[in-house]
Design a protein around this motif. Structure first.
Motif, PDB file in Angstrom:
ATOM      1  N   ALA A  13       0.830  -1.367   0.159  1.00 50.72           N
ATOM      2  CA  ALA A  13       0.031  -0.044  -0.020  1.00 50.72           C
ATOM      3  C   ALA A  13       0.746   1.261  -0.008  1.00 50.72           C
ATOM      4  O   ALA A  13       0.533   2.307  -0.547  1.00 50.72           O
ATOM      5  CB  ALA A  13      -0.949   0.043   1.340  1.00 50.72           C
ATOM      6  N   ALA A  14       1.977   1.202   0.688  1.00 56.08           N
ATOM      7  CA  ALA A  14       2.783   2.392   0.816  1.00 56.08           C
ATOM      8  C   ALA A  14       3.573   2.823  -0.255  1.00 56.08           C
ATOM      9  O   ALA A  14       3.810   4.001  -0.697  1.00 56.08           O
ATOM     10  CB  ALA A  14       3.757   2.158   2.199  1.00 56.08           C
ATOM     11  N   VAL A  15       4.325   1.886  -0.802  1.00 54.00           N
ATOM     12  CA  VAL A  15       4.989   2.026  -1.837  1.00 54.00           C
ATOM     13  C   VAL A  15       4.329   2.827  -3.194  1.00 54.00           C
ATOM     14  O   VAL A  15       4.653   3.659  -3.766  1.00 54.00           O
ATOM     15  CB  VAL A  15       5.963   0.880  -2.453  1.00 54.00           C
ATOM     16  CG1 VAL A  15       6.722   1.216  -3.507  1.00 54.00           C
ATOM     17  CG2 VAL A  15       6.779   0.616  -1.248  1.00 54.00           C
ATOM     18  N   PRO A  16       3.245   1.920  -3.628  1.00 53.49           N
ATOM     19  CA  PRO A  16       2.688   2.867  -4.840  1.00 53.49           C
ATOM     20  C   PRO A  16       1.925   4.035  -4.600  1.00 53.49           C
ATOM     21  O   PRO A  16       2.076   5.017  -5.309  1.00 53.49           O
ATOM     22  CB  PRO A  16       1.292   1.677  -5.070  1.00 53.49           C
ATOM     23  CG  PRO A  16       2.020   0.365  -4.601  1.00 53.49           C
ATOM     24  CD  PRO A  16       2.820   0.754  -3.413  1.00 53.49           C
ATOM     25  N   LEU A  17       1.592   4.246  -3.146  1.00 54.57           N
ATOM     26  CA  LEU A  17       1.034   5.467  -2.986  1.00 54.57           C
ATOM     27  C   LEU A  17       1.986   6.617  -2.678  1.00 54.57           C
ATOM     28  O   LEU A  17       1.777   7.713  -3.309  1.00 54.57           O
ATOM     29  CB  LEU A  17       0.411   5.461  -1.409  1.00 54.57           C
ATOM     30  CG  LEU A  17      -0.404   6.639  -0.962  1.00 54.57           C
ATOM     31  CD1 LEU A  17      -1.407   7.112  -1.779  1.00 54.57           C
ATOM     32  CD2 LEU A  17      -0.981   6.589   0.562  1.00 54.57           C
ATOM     33  N   PHE A  18       3.362   6.196  -2.299  1.00 52.01           N
ATOM     34  CA  PHE A  18       4.397   7.193  -2.420  1.00 52.01           C
ATOM     35  C   PHE A  18       4.789   7.604  -3.891  1.00 52.01           C
ATOM     36  O   PHE A  18       5.018   8.773  -4.238  1.00 52.01           O
ATOM     37  CB  PHE A  18       5.548   6.718  -1.508  1.00 52.01           C
ATOM     38  CG  PHE A  18       6.809   7.497  -1.648  1.00 52.01           C
ATOM     39  CD1 PHE A  18       7.094   8.662  -1.257  1.00 52.01           C
ATOM     40  CD2 PHE A  18       7.832   6.923  -2.736  1.00 52.01           C
ATOM     41  CE1 PHE A  18       8.139   9.384  -1.581  1.00 52.01           C
ATOM     42  CE2 PHE A  18       8.905   7.962  -2.787  1.00 52.01           C
ATOM     43  CZ  PHE A  18       9.168   8.979  -2.301  1.00 52.01           C
ATOM     44  N   ALA A  19       4.877   6.758  -4.645  1.00 51.96           N
ATOM     45  CA  ALA A  19       5.079   6.932  -6.081  1.00 51.96           C
ATOM     46  C   ALA A  19       4.109   8.039  -6.589  1.00 51.96           C
ATOM     47  O   ALA A  19       4.560   8.929  -7.229  1.00 51.96           O
ATOM     48  CB  ALA A  19       4.867   5.597  -6.816  1.00 51.96           C
ATOM     49  N   ILE A  20       2.889   7.582  -6.293  1.00 59.88           N
ATOM     50  CA  ILE A  20       1.772   8.439  -6.958  1.00 59.88           C
ATOM     51  C   ILE A  20       2.044   9.746  -6.306  1.00 59.88           C
ATOM     52  O   ILE A  20       1.912  10.802  -7.223  1.00 59.88           O
ATOM     53  CB  ILE A  20       0.301   7.825  -6.594  1.00 59.88           C
ATOM     54  CG1 ILE A  20       0.163   6.512  -7.391  1.00 59.88           C
ATOM     55  CG2 ILE A  20      -0.851   8.960  -7.015  1.00 59.88           C
ATOM     56  CD1 ILE A  20      -1.134   5.878  -6.935  1.00 59.88           C
ATOM     57  N   LEU A  21       2.054  10.030  -4.946  1.00 59.81           N
ATOM     58  CA  LEU A  21       2.303  11.169  -4.511  1.00 59.81           C
ATOM     59  C   LEU A  21       3.442  12.326  -4.987  1.00 59.81           C
ATOM     60  O   LEU A  21       3.418  13.377  -5.152  1.00 59.81           O
ATOM     61  CB  LEU A  21       2.208  11.169  -2.880  1.00 59.81           C
ATOM     62  CG  LEU A  21       0.820  10.816  -2.475  1.00 59.81           C
ATOM     63  CD1 LEU A  21       0.943  10.511  -0.870  1.00 59.81           C
ATOM     64  CD2 LEU A  21      -0.340  11.850  -2.623  1.00 59.81           C
ATOM     65  N   ALA A  22       4.522  11.332  -4.991  1.00 60.25           N
ATOM     66  CA  ALA A  22       5.822  11.870  -5.513  1.00 60.25           C
ATOM     67  C   ALA A  22       5.582  12.177  -6.959  1.00 60.25           C
ATOM     68  O   ALA A  22       6.285  13.552  -7.446  1.00 60.25           O
ATOM     69  CB  ALA A  22       6.903  10.915  -5.316  1.00 60.25           C
ATOM     70  N   ALA A  23       4.908  11.860  -7.864  1.00 60.08           N
ATOM     71  CA  ALA A  23       4.725  12.323  -9.300  1.00 60.08           C
ATOM     72  C   ALA A  23       3.813  13.436  -9.186  1.00 60.08           C
ATOM     73  O   ALA A  23       4.073  14.201 -10.278  1.00 60.08           O
ATOM     74  CB  ALA A  23       3.972  10.856  -9.846  1.00 60.08           C
ATOM     75  N   VAL A  24       3.001  13.333  -8.466  1.00 61.09           N
ATOM     76  CA  VAL A  24       1.884  14.417  -8.336  1.00 61.09           C
ATOM     77  C   VAL A  24       2.888  15.737  -8.078  1.00 61.09           C
ATOM     78  O   VAL A  24       2.578  16.919  -8.529  1.00 61.09           O
ATOM     79  CB  VAL A  24       0.967  14.447  -7.270  1.00 61.09           C
ATOM     80  CG1 VAL A  24       0.312  16.012  -7.032  1.00 61.09           C
ATOM     81  CG2 VAL A  24      -0.269  13.298  -8.081  1.00 61.09           C
ATOM     82  N   GLU A  25       3.684  15.635  -7.101  1.00 66.52           N
ATOM     83  CA  GLU A  25       4.712  16.747  -6.734  1.00 66.52           C
ATOM     84  C   GLU A  25       5.606  17.142  -7.704  1.00 66.52           C
ATOM     85  O   GLU A  25       5.755  18.429  -8.179  1.00 66.52           O
ATOM     86  CB  GLU A  25       5.631  16.424  -5.355  1.00 66.52           C
ATOM     87  CG  GLU A  25       4.694  16.364  -4.229  1.00 66.52           C
ATOM     88  CD  GLU A  25       4.066  17.560  -3.628  1.00 66.52           C
ATOM     89  OE1 GLU A  25       4.609  18.594  -3.894  1.00 66.52           O
ATOM     90  OE2 GLU A  25       3.141  17.525  -2.973  1.00 66.52           O
TER      91      GLU A  25
END
Length: 85
Positions: A13-25
């Motif tokens: 759950a954490a790794v893909p969510l981090f990737a999505i949030l970092a991509a948004v930034e």
């Protein structure tokens, strides 16, 4: 379901969510270390809530309405249909 299962579930759950949030930034054009750290913290917190809720349901042996809605009903559990005369 041992600790390894829950750790894997947390990381899934954490790794893909981090990737999505970092991509948004990155898409916003703000890639400062503080923004990446913020994405990591939000991903960690959201994954902890997700995994904690699933563990709590598992620990209390509660039914999951969303899971039950997706699974098909067994054919034997359905009432037989009557023929029209």
């Amino acid at each position: 379901m041992g600790p390894l299962f829950w750790i894997k579930r947390y990381l899934l759950a954490a790794v893909p969510l981090f990737a999505i949030l970092a991509a948004v930034e990155w898409a916003k054009g703000t890639t400062a270390p503080a923004d990446i750290a913020s994405a990591a913290i939000w991903a960690a917190v959201a994954a902890a809530i997700f995994t904690g809720a699933a563990w709590n349901r598992y620990r209390k042996a509660l039914a999951c309405a969303a899971c039950d809605a997706v699974l098909p009903k067994p054919a034997a559990a359905q009432a037989p249909r009557r023929k029209k005369k």
